[in-house]
Motif scaffolding. Structure first.
Motif, PDB file in Angstrom:
ATOM      1  N   ARG A  80       0.805  -1.211   0.000  1.00  0.00           N
ATOM      2  CA  ARG A  80       0.000   0.000   0.000  1.00  0.00           C
ATOM      3  C   ARG A  80       0.840   1.264   0.000  1.00  0.00           C
ATOM      4  N   PHE A  81       1.929   1.254   0.737  1.00  0.00           N
ATOM      5  CA  PHE A  81       2.715   2.476   0.871  1.00  0.00           C
ATOM      6  C   PHE A  81       4.078   2.387   0.180  1.00  0.00           C
ATOM      7  N   GLY A  82       4.432   1.190  -0.303  1.00  0.00           N
ATOM      8  CA  GLY A  82       5.724   1.042  -0.966  1.00  0.00           C
ATOM      9  C   GLY A  82       6.893   1.142  -0.006  1.00  0.00           C
ATOM     10  N   GLU A  83       6.630   1.030   1.282  1.00  0.00           N
ATOM     11  CA  GLU A  83       7.719   1.002   2.258  1.00  0.00           C
ATOM     12  C   GLU A  83       7.377  -0.020   3.333  1.00  0.00           C
ATOM     13  N   GLU A  84       8.427  -0.456   4.027  1.00  0.00           N
ATOM     14  CA  GLU A  84       8.249  -1.490   5.012  1.00  0.00           C
ATOM     15  C   GLU A  84       8.075  -0.859   6.384  1.00  0.00           C
ATOM     16  N   LEU A  85       6.885  -0.985   6.949  1.00  0.00           N
ATOM     17  CA  LEU A  85       6.577  -0.317   8.209  1.00  0.00           C
ATOM     18  C   LEU A  85       6.382  -1.337   9.324  1.00  0.00           C
ATOM     19  N   THR A  86       6.491  -0.870  10.575  1.00  0.00           N
ATOM     20  CA  THR A  86       6.074  -1.703  11.699  1.00  0.00           C
ATOM     21  C   THR A  86       4.569  -1.487  11.896  1.00  0.00           C
ATOM     22  N   GLY A  87       3.944  -2.347  12.692  1.00  0.00           N
ATOM     23  CA  GLY A  87       2.509  -2.232  12.934  1.00  0.00           C
ATOM     24  C   GLY A  87       2.083  -0.856  13.432  1.00  0.00           C
ATOM     25  N   PRO A  88       2.739  -0.346  14.491  1.00  0.00           N
ATOM     26  CA  PRO A  88       2.333   0.970  14.998  1.00  0.00           C
ATOM     27  C   PRO A  88       2.482   2.078  13.946  1.00  0.00           C
ATOM     28  N   GLU A  89       3.505   1.967  13.098  1.00  0.00           N
ATOM     29  CA  GLU A  89       3.697   2.991  12.062  1.00  0.00           C
ATOM     30  C   GLU A  89       2.595   2.931  11.008  1.00  0.00           C
ATOM     31  N   TYR A  90       2.217   1.702  10.627  1.00  0.00           N
ATOM     32  CA  TYR A  90       1.142   1.527   9.639  1.00  0.00           C
ATOM     33  C   TYR A  90      -0.157   2.104  10.200  1.00  0.00           C
ATOM     34  N   ALA A  91      -0.468   1.741  11.438  1.00  0.00           N
ATOM     35  CA  ALA A  91      -1.708   2.204  12.060  1.00  0.00           C
ATOM     36  C   ALA A  91      -1.729   3.728  12.143  1.00  0.00           C
ATOM     37  N   GLN A  92      -0.577   4.301  12.498  1.00  0.00           N
ATOM     38  CA  GLN A  92      -0.523   5.748  12.701  1.00  0.00           C
ATOM     39  C   GLN A  92      -0.866   6.506  11.428  1.00  0.00           C
ATOM     40  N   LYS A  93      -0.490   5.954  10.275  1.00  0.00           N
ATOM     41  CA  LYS A  93      -0.805   6.622   9.004  1.00  0.00           C
ATOM     42  C   LYS A  93      -2.322   6.776   8.857  1.00  0.00           C
ATOM     43  N   ASP A  94      -3.059   5.712   9.176  1.00  0.00           N
ATOM     44  CA  ASP A  94      -4.519   5.782   9.067  1.00  0.00           C
ATOM     45  C   ASP A  94      -5.127   6.633  10.176  1.00  0.00           C
ATOM     46  N   ILE A  95      -4.534   6.556  11.375  1.00  0.00           N
ATOM     47  CA  ILE A  95      -5.049   7.364  12.481  1.00  0.00           C
ATOM     48  C   ILE A  95      -4.873   8.856  12.149  1.00  0.00           C
ATOM     49  N   ASP A  96      -3.689   9.194  11.609  1.00  0.00           N
ATOM     50  CA  ASP A  96      -3.431  10.584  11.216  1.00  0.00           C
ATOM     51  C   ASP A  96      -4.416  11.056  10.148  1.00  0.00           C
ATOM     52  N   ARG A  97      -4.660  10.183   9.168  1.00  0.00           N
ATOM     53  CA  ARG A  97      -5.586  10.534   8.080  1.00  0.00           C
ATOM     54  C   ARG A  97      -6.995  10.727   8.636  1.00  0.00           C
ATOM     55  N   ALA A  98      -7.391   9.842   9.551  1.00  0.00           N
ATOM     56  CA  ALA A  98      -8.721   9.938  10.152  1.00  0.00           C
ATOM     57  C   ALA A  98      -8.855  11.253  10.925  1.00  0.00           C
ATOM     58  N   GLU A  99      -7.798  11.626  11.614  1.00  0.00           N
ATOM     59  CA  GLU A  99      -7.804  12.880  12.373  1.00  0.00           C
ATOM     60  C   GLU A  99      -7.908  14.079  11.444  1.00  0.00           C
ATOM     61  N   GLU A 100      -7.108  14.029  10.385  1.00  0.00           N
ATOM     62  CA  GLU A 100      -7.106  15.074   9.369  1.00  0.00           C
ATOM     63  C   GLU A 100      -8.506  15.295   8.806  1.00  0.00           C
TER      64      GLU A 100
END
Lengths: 118, 416
Positions: free
Chosen positions: B54-74
């Motif tokens: 999805r992001f073309g980079e290798e993330l840890t679980g908390p990092e992946y979740a944070q992307k969606d949490i940030d977007r939801a907040e935005e």
């Protein structure tokens, strides 16, 4: 030889032709990362390290990762180096927790934020 | 309270569904979450390997979740945490309780079920032995270590080779415990191959295939387990017993979609996936109730969960706006070598591209996955190996979907 790519959960089965300690050909990879991985893995395997470190003032430990893979034989030494770190909340995600772990040139970075909640 | 779209669960599925609904213009949107923070299981999955697709980079679980949490907040999405949903009804009335708001009754135009799954417990296995302390599901141990900072023990045996068990074999080792063995009943692992390599082989942890735990010892605290080989009928073979001296037994023996709420709403479940039966819009048999993520079927990749959930969120948004229509559907059936194809129905008339996902029923080498409509092959996918541990995704392009004239059968053919 056949190895399994560990870059992503797809786990491509890579066929690697090694001659005289040198990788000649890689097949079976679905993406470019597989090729890079095979060439590295057959010569000098590297791994990412992730871990948790307790943080003073926080209910939850901090999760961290190596900013890039480090040599596989240093995995346990890396954990040893992390065990000695003392941290205090608050810490924000992406901040550097330890520079140049074991002289690898790779930093240890936070993968989440922790606030003061204790 | 009235809302247009209600999402149950703020893990990766719920977050993606909410984001898609909001982006499609649904403003009266609410996400309910049982825990005190969004992110779901990703919060405790501190290892890397998420998000490459999805992001073309290798993330840890908390990092992946944070992307969606940030977007939801935005986007200004309201996520109400610390809230337990008690019931969902067929007419889309949801009841829930929380410390902050007490008892609430919420009337929704559309609902997205995104409750995830839970681990199969010891009680479901029928393993003999004492009921001592020191036996945990792998996910519980993961929560203890990664979120609470406790080590469950020092010498550990893992029963089952599901991904969480494998990940925990590595975590326990890295955090200072000795993992003596990983024991798998089946002749193959149910986890991803990459995890066998980087979680077991890297640390010289032996994997015993076709073995199981036949006895558990210890009065108050676990002191050891007996492991034995099993025959083709999965029955222990006398004389093959091995004793392991351990203080911790982790169970990684399967995940079960958490569908108690769905059943209450009259949602039909598949006997194979234990999740809802859905069409390609992710709608269940109850109009306006959609399901996605691990509550629908247990995934290997969070990237797939997010993709599926974007679709579910978009469908829910369209339903709430009255723009949603499902025409005639054709059924998608499990054929030979295939278990639990999702979606179970496709709206052929809509002509949308569809991704069929399923788990192979066994291990097949050099086989072909074939999708047939009557005698016509409409899609095929070759792979060097199909195994139950790896979800297979087969794409049906728009023109193929538009041309479907009857039910589809998905099967794995050829190979061994």
């Amino acid at each position: 030889m056949e190895i399994i790519c560990i870059n992503c959960p797809v786990g491509c089965r890579l066929k690697v032709k090694v001659e005289g300690g040198e990788v000649k050909e890689v097949a079976g990879n679905a993406c470019k990362r597989g090729d890079t991985y095979a060439r590295q893995e057959c010569v000098a395997p590297m791994r990412m390290v992730t871990a948790v470190i307790p943080v003073e003032g926080s209910r939850t430990p901090l999760s961290v990762k190596t900013a890039a893979p480090i040599p596989k034989h240093l995995l346990l030494d890396c954990m040893e180096a992390l065990a000695g770190i003392k941290l205090k909340a608050p810490i924000s995600a992406k901040s550097v927790i330890l520079r140049d772990v074991l002289g690898t040139g790779v930093d240890i970075i936070a993968t989440k934020s922790v606030k003061i909640d204790l | 309270m009235n809302v247009d779209v209600l999402v149950i669960g703020a893990g990766p599925a719920g977050l993606a569904a909410a984001i898609a609904a909001k982006e499609d213009g649904i403003h009266n949107l609410l996400v309910l979450e049982r825990e005190s923070a969004p992110g779901g299981i990703l919060k405790q999955c501190i290892h890397n390997g998420f998000g490459l697709h999805r992001f073309g980079e290798e993330l840890t679980g908390p990092e992946y979740a944070q992307k969606d949490i940030d977007r939801a907040e935005e986007l200004g999405i309201t996520i109400q945490c610390d809230t337990t949903v008690l019931s969902v009804s067929e007419d889309k009335v949801v009841t829930c309780v929380s410390r902050e708001h007490g008892f609430q009754e919420i009337h929704a135009k559309a609902i997205v079920l995104a409750m995830g799954c839970r681990e199969r417990p010891r009680g479901a296995l029928g393993t003999p032995g004492t009921r001592c302390a020191g036996i945990y599901s792998a996910g519980t141990a993961q929560k203890l270590v990664n979120l609470m900072g406790y080590m469950p023990g020092k010498r550990c045996v893992i029963l089952g080779s599901g991904d969480i068990g494998l990940i925990m074999a590595r975590r326990m080792t890295l955090q200072g415990a000795k993992v003596l063995a990983c024991v798998e009943l089946m002749p193959y692992s149910s986890g991803l191959n990459r995890n066998i390599v980087q979680c077991l082989e890297d640390y010289d942890i032996p994997l015993y295939l076709s073995h199981t735990v036949v006895d558990i010892h210890g009065k108050e605290k676990l002191t050891g387990v007996t492991v034995a080989q099993v025959d083709a009928n999965r029955k222990p073979v006398p004389g093959t017993e091995m004793e392991f001296d351990c203080d911790t037994l982790l169970l990684s023996v399967g995940l079960i979609p958490e569908n108690e709420l769905s059943v209450g709403a009259g949602v039909n479940l598949s006997a194979v996936t234990s999740g809802a039966e859905v069409d390609d819009t992710l709608q269940t048999n109850v109009p306006g109730i959609f399901a996605c993520g691990n509550v629908l079927h247990v995934h290997d990749l969070v990237d797939h969960v997010s993709n599926e959930s974007f679709k579910a969120g978009l469908s829910a948004a369209q339903f709430a706006k009255g723009e949603f229509a499902v025409g005639e559907t054709v059924a998608v059936l499990d054929g030979q070598g295939v278990r639990g194809v999702v979606p179970q129905r496709i709206c052929a008339g809509a002509g949308r591209a569809v991704e069929l996902m399923f788990r192979p029923a066994g291990v097949y080498r050099n086989a072909v996955c074939v999708v047939k409509c009557g005698d016509n092959i409409v899609a095929r996918k070759k792979a060097p190996i199909f195994t139950p541990g790896e979800m297979v995704v087969v794409k049906l392009p728009e023109d193929v979907v538009a041309g479907l004239s009857g039910d589809l059968t998905v099967s794995v053919e050829g190979g061994q």
